[in-house]
Design a protein around this motif. Sequence first.
Motif, PDB file in Angstrom:
ATOM      1  N   SER A 181       0.395  -6.662  10.924  1.00  0.00           N
ATOM      2  CA  SER A 181       1.265  -6.983  11.819  1.00  0.00           C
ATOM      3  C   SER A 181       2.015  -7.644  11.817  1.00  0.00           C
ATOM      4  O   SER A 181       3.870  -7.273  12.153  1.00  0.00           O
ATOM      5  N   ASN A 184       5.764  -8.519   6.639  1.00  0.00           N
ATOM      6  CA  ASN A 184       6.555  -7.449   6.479  1.00  0.00           C
ATOM      7  C   ASN A 184       6.219  -6.927   4.886  1.00  0.00           C
ATOM      8  O   ASN A 184       5.146  -7.031   4.663  1.00  0.00           O
ATOM      9  N   PRO A 185       5.998  -5.224   4.928  1.00  0.00           N
ATOM     10  CA  PRO A 185       5.097  -4.392   4.934  1.00  0.00           C
ATOM     11  C   PRO A 185       5.664  -4.730   3.103  1.00  0.00           C
ATOM     12  O   PRO A 185       4.778  -3.677   2.298  1.00  0.00           O
ATOM     13  N   LYS A 186       6.938  -5.217   3.151  1.00  0.00           N
ATOM     14  CA  LYS A 186       7.473  -5.222   1.732  1.00  0.00           C
ATOM     15  C   LYS A 186       5.823  -6.263   0.972  1.00  0.00           C
ATOM     16  O   LYS A 186       6.445  -6.135   0.274  1.00  0.00           O
ATOM     17  N   ARG A 188       3.248  -6.625   1.683  1.00  0.00           N
ATOM     18  CA  ARG A 188       2.085  -7.035   1.954  1.00  0.00           C
ATOM     19  C   ARG A 188       1.361  -5.569   0.518  1.00  0.00           C
ATOM     20  O   ARG A 188       0.911  -5.797  -0.598  1.00  0.00           O
ATOM     21  N   MET A 241      11.240  -1.120   4.901  1.00  0.00           N
ATOM     22  CA  MET A 241      10.005  -1.588   4.421  1.00  0.00           C
ATOM     23  C   MET A 241       9.221  -0.452   5.740  1.00  0.00           C
ATOM     24  O   MET A 241       8.154  -0.168   5.560  1.00  0.00           O
ATOM     25  N   ALA A 242       9.740   0.288   5.996  1.00  0.00           N
ATOM     26  CA  ALA A 242       9.323   1.989   6.584  1.00  0.00           C
ATOM     27  C   ALA A 242       8.682   2.885   5.301  1.00  0.00           C
ATOM     28  O   ALA A 242       7.304   2.871   5.863  1.00  0.00           O
ATOM     29  N   ASP A 245       5.393   0.462   4.242  1.00  0.00           N
ATOM     30  CA  ASP A 245       4.776   0.992   5.191  1.00  0.00           C
ATOM     31  C   ASP A 245       3.605   2.227   4.988  1.00  0.00           C
ATOM     32  O   ASP A 245       2.055   2.147   4.811  1.00  0.00           O
ATOM     33  N   ARG A 246       4.522   3.267   4.933  1.00  0.00           N
ATOM     34  CA  ARG A 246       3.871   4.485   4.112  1.00  0.00           C
ATOM     35  C   ARG A 246       3.586   4.798   3.289  1.00  0.00           C
ATOM     36  O   ARG A 246       2.335   5.101   3.081  1.00  0.00           O
ATOM     37  N   LYS A 249       0.265   2.899   3.713  1.00  0.00           N
ATOM     38  CA  LYS A 249      -1.350   3.571   3.845  1.00  0.00           C
ATOM     39  C   LYS A 249      -1.359   4.800   2.753  1.00  0.00           C
ATOM     40  O   LYS A 249      -2.509   4.590   2.993  1.00  0.00           O
TER      41      LYS A 249
END
Length: 256
Positions: A181, A184-186, A188, A241-242, A245-246, A249
């Motif tokens: 958490s 940064n999602p980017k 990951r 980033m959103a 993240d999507r 997943k």
Amino acid sequence: MKPARPKRTRLRASGKTLKRKRPELSPEDRTALEGRLGYTFKTVEWLHRALTHPSLIDNYDGDAQFSNQRLEFLGDRVLGLIMAEMLIAKFPSEREGYLTRLFHQLVSGEACAEVGEAIGLRPFIFLDASMENNKRGSYDKSVADAIEAIVAAIYRDGGLEAARTFISRHWMMELVDRELSQQNPKTRLSDWCGANRAPYATYDIIERSGPDHEPVFLVQAKVEGHGQATDKGRSRQEAEMAAADRLLKDLIRNAG
């Protein structure tokens, strides 16, 4: 005429004390709980004290040694020390600020309550009927306090290594979740691409809407040959980033 004092107060004033058997786990419940904890107590009194909520103190003539409050105080410090050691070892290159944010999340009441709920601790806690619904915000404070007390009980019963083993076992998934958490999602998503030998993600603005002082960006994240996803944000960075993240997943779900 003055109202009569409660019976307990009258007994204390007369030099008498209430004698009542302190709550204990049945042999079956003790075995079940120690199995969930992953620790067998040499002196079970430590476990019983850790499970005893302070709402019962008045039933035992106000004996502060009786409830789990003092163990909770100690357990908070033991948990803090061991968690700090774990973070230092796990993140050798991270700065103090990152470690501090992660530390406070992992030793918080919410985190302790989550650990207790994963263990299934609530049915084993001794507490007054009036405290059956003892929540602080979104978490069960009785469970959180009992977990800290159990850390101290294990420390008193088996030493620092026993406490470290307990914390490592039950906080590890929490640690992984908090670590992810914080990232940064980017980053990951890039890590996923590298691990799966996939092209690195690209980001495109699909739409910009809203007034200049309150824009909304719709961004598409795409990994060529693997998938794409779109999401919104109040800035391009937030939308990227959103979307990342999507997409991540979706990629993990499809790989499973």
